[in-house]
Design an enzyme around this catalytic site. Structure first.
Site, mmCIF file in Angstrom:
data_model
loop_
_atom_site.group_PDB
_atom_site.id
_atom_site.type_symbol
_atom_site.label_atom_id
_atom_site.label_comp_id
_atom_site.label_asym_id
_atom_site.label_seq_id
_atom_site.Cartn_x
_atom_site.Cartn_y
_atom_site.Cartn_z
ATOM 1 N N ASP A 21 26.269 105.623 51.962
ATOM 2 C CA ASP A 21 27.164 106.130 50.910
ATOM 3 C C ASP A 21 26.392 106.508 49.645
ATOM 4 O O ASP A 21 25.351 105.929 49.354
ATOM 5 C CB ASP A 21 28.216 105.054 50.594
ATOM 6 C CG ASP A 21 29.404 105.644 49.844
ATOM 7 O OD1 ASP A 21 29.645 106.863 49.949
ATOM 8 O OD2 ASP A 21 30.087 104.880 49.142
ATOM 9 N N GLY A 22 26.938 107.480 48.922
ATOM 10 C CA GLY A 22 26.372 107.831 47.613
ATOM 11 C C GLY A 22 25.708 109.198 47.557
ATOM 12 O O GLY A 22 25.116 109.553 46.533
ATOM 13 N N TRP A 26 24.640 111.057 44.073
ATOM 14 C CA TRP A 26 23.202 111.366 43.943
ATOM 15 C C TRP A 26 23.036 112.828 43.531
ATOM 16 O O TRP A 26 22.253 113.154 42.640
ATOM 17 C CB TRP A 26 22.510 111.096 45.271
ATOM 18 C CG TRP A 26 21.028 111.308 45.284
ATOM 19 C CD1 TRP A 26 20.057 110.401 44.988
ATOM 20 C CD2 TRP A 26 20.349 112.529 45.643
ATOM 21 N NE1 TRP A 26 18.810 110.974 45.129
ATOM 22 C CE2 TRP A 26 18.968 112.282 45.534
ATOM 23 C CE3 TRP A 26 20.771 113.804 46.040
ATOM 24 C CZ2 TRP A 26 18.000 113.252 45.813
ATOM 25 C CZ3 TRP A 26 19.817 114.769 46.317
ATOM 26 C CH2 TRP A 26 18.451 114.481 46.192
ATOM 27 N N ARG A 34 27.614 118.721 46.054
ATOM 28 C CA ARG A 34 27.635 117.543 46.931
ATOM 29 C C ARG A 34 26.842 117.766 48.219
ATOM 30 O O ARG A 34 26.192 116.859 48.724
ATOM 31 C CB ARG A 34 29.079 117.160 47.269
ATOM 32 C CG ARG A 34 29.879 116.659 46.072
ATOM 33 C CD ARG A 34 31.317 116.364 46.459
ATOM 34 N NE ARG A 34 31.385 115.332 47.486
ATOM 35 C CZ ARG A 34 31.317 114.023 47.245
ATOM 36 N NH1 ARG A 34 31.185 113.580 46.015
ATOM 37 N NH2 ARG A 34 31.380 113.158 48.227
ATOM 38 N N HIS A 38 24.130 115.674 50.708
ATOM 39 C CA HIS A 38 24.212 115.396 52.152
ATOM 40 C C HIS A 38 22.915 115.830 52.862
ATOM 41 O O HIS A 38 22.452 115.163 53.779
ATOM 42 C CB HIS A 38 25.429 116.099 52.763
ATOM 43 C CG HIS A 38 26.735 115.570 52.241
ATOM 44 N ND1 HIS A 38 26.991 114.230 52.097
ATOM 45 C CD2 HIS A 38 27.866 116.208 51.813
ATOM 46 C CE1 HIS A 38 28.218 114.060 51.610
ATOM 47 N NE2 HIS A 38 28.766 115.247 51.431
ATOM 48 N N SER A 66 33.722 109.623 58.534
ATOM 49 C CA SER A 66 34.840 108.769 58.930
ATOM 50 C C SER A 66 36.078 109.604 59.268
ATOM 51 O O SER A 66 36.175 110.784 58.889
ATOM 52 C CB SER A 66 35.179 107.788 57.797
ATOM 53 O OG SER A 66 35.862 108.464 56.756
ATOM 54 N N THR A 67 37.024 108.981 59.939
ATOM 55 C CA THR A 67 38.278 109.682 60.252
ATOM 56 C C THR A 67 39.023 110.042 58.956
ATOM 57 O O THR A 67 39.851 110.947 58.961
ATOM 58 C CB THR A 67 39.194 108.810 61.142
ATOM 59 O OG1 THR A 67 39.241 107.478 60.611
ATOM 60 C CG2 THR A 67 38.698 108.753 62.575
ATOM 61 N N ARG A 72 38.573 115.445 52.680
ATOM 62 C CA ARG A 72 37.736 116.046 51.628
ATOM 63 C C ARG A 72 37.942 117.560 51.578
ATOM 64 O O ARG A 72 38.479 118.150 52.521
ATOM 65 C CB ARG A 72 36.270 115.720 51.906
ATOM 66 C CG ARG A 72 36.011 114.238 51.741
ATOM 67 C CD ARG A 72 34.550 113.907 51.857
ATOM 68 N NE ARG A 72 34.356 112.476 51.653
ATOM 69 C CZ ARG A 72 33.220 111.920 51.291
ATOM 70 N NH1 ARG A 72 32.164 112.672 51.098
ATOM 71 N NH2 ARG A 72 33.144 110.611 51.119
ATOM 72 N N LEU A 132 14.310 102.737 70.368
ATOM 73 C CA LEU A 132 15.358 102.486 69.367
ATOM 74 C C LEU A 132 16.613 103.234 69.782
ATOM 75 O O LEU A 132 16.554 104.430 70.100
ATOM 76 C CB LEU A 132 14.889 103.003 67.995
ATOM 77 C CG LEU A 132 15.934 103.109 66.889
ATOM 78 C CD1 LEU A 132 16.403 101.711 66.458
ATOM 79 C CD2 LEU A 132 15.373 103.842 65.677
ATOM 80 N N ARG A 191 32.622 97.494 50.203
ATOM 81 C CA ARG A 191 33.811 97.512 51.067
ATOM 82 C C ARG A 191 33.426 98.084 52.412
ATOM 83 O O ARG A 191 32.372 98.679 52.569
ATOM 84 C CB ARG A 191 34.945 98.317 50.416
ATOM 85 C CG ARG A 191 34.575 99.731 50.056
ATOM 86 C CD ARG A 191 35.774 100.484 49.469
ATOM 87 N NE ARG A 191 35.382 101.756 48.893
ATOM 88 C CZ ARG A 191 35.425 102.060 47.591
ATOM 89 N NH1 ARG A 191 35.863 101.182 46.717
ATOM 90 N NH2 ARG A 191 35.049 103.243 47.163
HETATM 91 C C1 IPE Z 1 32.239 105.679 54.007
HETATM 92 O O1 IPE Z 1 32.051 106.278 52.773
HETATM 93 C C2 IPE Z 1 32.085 106.707 55.102
HETATM 94 C C3 IPE Z 1 30.716 107.162 55.317
HETATM 95 C C4 IPE Z 1 29.635 106.722 54.696
HETATM 96 C C5 IPE Z 1 30.576 108.162 56.338
HETATM 97 P P1 IPE Z 1 33.262 106.868 51.912
HETATM 98 O O2 IPE Z 1 32.657 107.466 50.704
HETATM 99 O O3 IPE Z 1 34.094 107.738 52.762
HETATM 100 O O4 IPE Z 1 34.090 105.555 51.572
HETATM 101 P P2 IPE Z 1 35.095 105.246 50.376
HETATM 102 O O5 IPE Z 1 36.014 106.413 50.278
HETATM 103 O O6 IPE Z 1 34.259 105.075 49.134
HETATM 104 O O7 IPE Z 1 35.763 103.964 50.764
HETATM 105 C C1 IPE Z 2 28.438 109.434 52.030
HETATM 106 O O1 IPE Z 2 28.282 109.939 50.753
HETATM 107 C C2 IPE Z 2 28.414 110.492 53.080
HETATM 108 C C3 IPE Z 2 29.726 110.803 53.695
HETATM 109 C C4 IPE Z 2 30.813 110.133 53.496
HETATM 110 C C5 IPE Z 2 29.797 111.944 54.573
HETATM 111 P P1 IPE Z 2 29.547 110.404 49.914
HETATM 112 O O2 IPE Z 2 29.772 111.859 50.186
HETATM 113 O O3 IPE Z 2 30.699 109.517 50.141
HETATM 114 O O4 IPE Z 2 28.986 110.235 48.425
HETATM 115 P P2 IPE Z 2 29.762 109.628 47.182
HETATM 116 O O5 IPE Z 2 30.254 108.263 47.594
HETATM 117 O O6 IPE Z 2 30.877 110.569 46.865
HETATM 118 O O7 IPE Z 2 28.714 109.547 46.123
HETATM 119 MG MG MG Z 3 31.356 107.801 49.271
#
Ligand code: IPE
Ligand code: IPE
Ligand code: MG
Length: 241
Positions: A21-22, A26, A34, A38, A66-67, A72, A132, A191
């Site tokens: 995540d993040g 970033w 965004r 990625h 995720s589902t 988005r 792996l 979480r």
């Molecule tokens: C969890 O991150 C899903 C993935 C890393 C693929 P999200 O960014 O979707 O989670 P929430 O919305 O902060 O809970």
């Molecule tokens: C996780 O990064 C990657 C995916 C969920 C696909 P995010 O896209 O959720 O990045 P933040 O949480 O918005 O920074």
């Molecule tokens: Mg996120």
């Protein structure tokens, strides 16, 4: 503290799962879109897969989509799908060379046809690899997974009034895989976000504020050191020594 020189702990997880995540934050911190984040996230994944192979971690599961992520903006979703399909092509030779076996975890229904073809191709051409195992959770949701398992059992004619934990476990996307010992989450949130809900019942959690594109081997080693210091009880008591 220098974490790149941390000695490898004696107790290593057999299976690490990562909520990557993040990426978006970033990118935003660099005033970039965004999707730029990625792209950097895929590079980070490549580094971490490489590190796991070298450090002797036999299994890694990563949460790629995720589902719930379908909600988005359409531009981000389609950009991500294209990036994922391209990455399977771009990294396949290197994964084969490194002895990495790929397995997809998740629903296939909404995935674009070309991405699904790339996934199937990666699974088939890495099926014999043993160093792996990299499980890619893509269009994955922990609740959807349990629903799918129960539907499969019902369709198979199983006696639903006598359902056991073992039957559900054996019908999850992760059938045959060991449960994760360590779940790492980057990006500062603490979480589960619908990740491996059933399988991580007794996993150790490790959260870091670092955004996923900045996560690397020193951070992985820090997580491994923390894991080695945890006392797992699985609901029992600690044997006195
Ligand atoms: C969890 O991150 C899903 C993935 C890393 C693929 P999200 O960014 O979707 O989670 P929430 O919305 O902060 O809970
Ligand atoms: C996780 O990064 C990657 C995916 C969920 C696909 P995010 O896209 O959720 O990045 P933040 O949480 O918005 O920074
Ligand atoms: Mg996120």
């Amino acid at each position: 503290m220098r974490t790149d020189v941390l000695p490898m702990p004696a107790v290593l997880p057999r299976h690490i799962a990562i909520i990557m995540d993040g990426n978006g934050r970033w990118a935003r911190s660099r005033r970039m879109p965004r999707l730029f984040g990625h792209h950097a996230g895929v590079e980070a994944l490549h580094r971490v897969v490489d590190a796991c192979g070298r450090l002797g971690i036999p299994m890694l599961t990563v949460y790629a989509f995720s589902t719930e992520n379908w909600a988005r903006p359409q531009e981000e979703v389609s950009g991500l799908m294209r990036l994922l399909a391209d990455s399977f092509i771009r990294y396949l030779d290197r994964l084969i060379e490194a002895g990495v076996r790929i397995r997809h975890l998740g629903r296939t229904d909404r995935l674009p046809g070309d991405l699904l073809a790339r996934i199937r191709d990666a699974e088939a051409s890495t099926a014999g690899n043993q160093r792996l195992q990299l499980n890619v959770a893509l269009n994955y949701g922990g609740r959807a997974e349990v629903v799918d398992a129960v539907r499969r059992l019902a369709a198979s004619g199983a006696d639903m009034t006598q359902l056991t934990e073992e039957q559900i476990t054996a019908n999850l996307y992760t059938a045959g895989l060991p449960d994760p010992d360590l779940v790492i989450r980057t990006g500062g949130e603490v979480r589960m976000s619908n990740f491996l809900l059933w399988q991580s019942a007794y996993a150790e959690y490790y959260a870091t504020d670092k955004f996923w594109p900045d996560f690397g081997e020193p951070d992985l080693r820090q997580a491994l050191a923390t894991f080695a210091g945890r006392q797992r009880r699985f609901g029992g008591v600690v044997a006195r020594t």
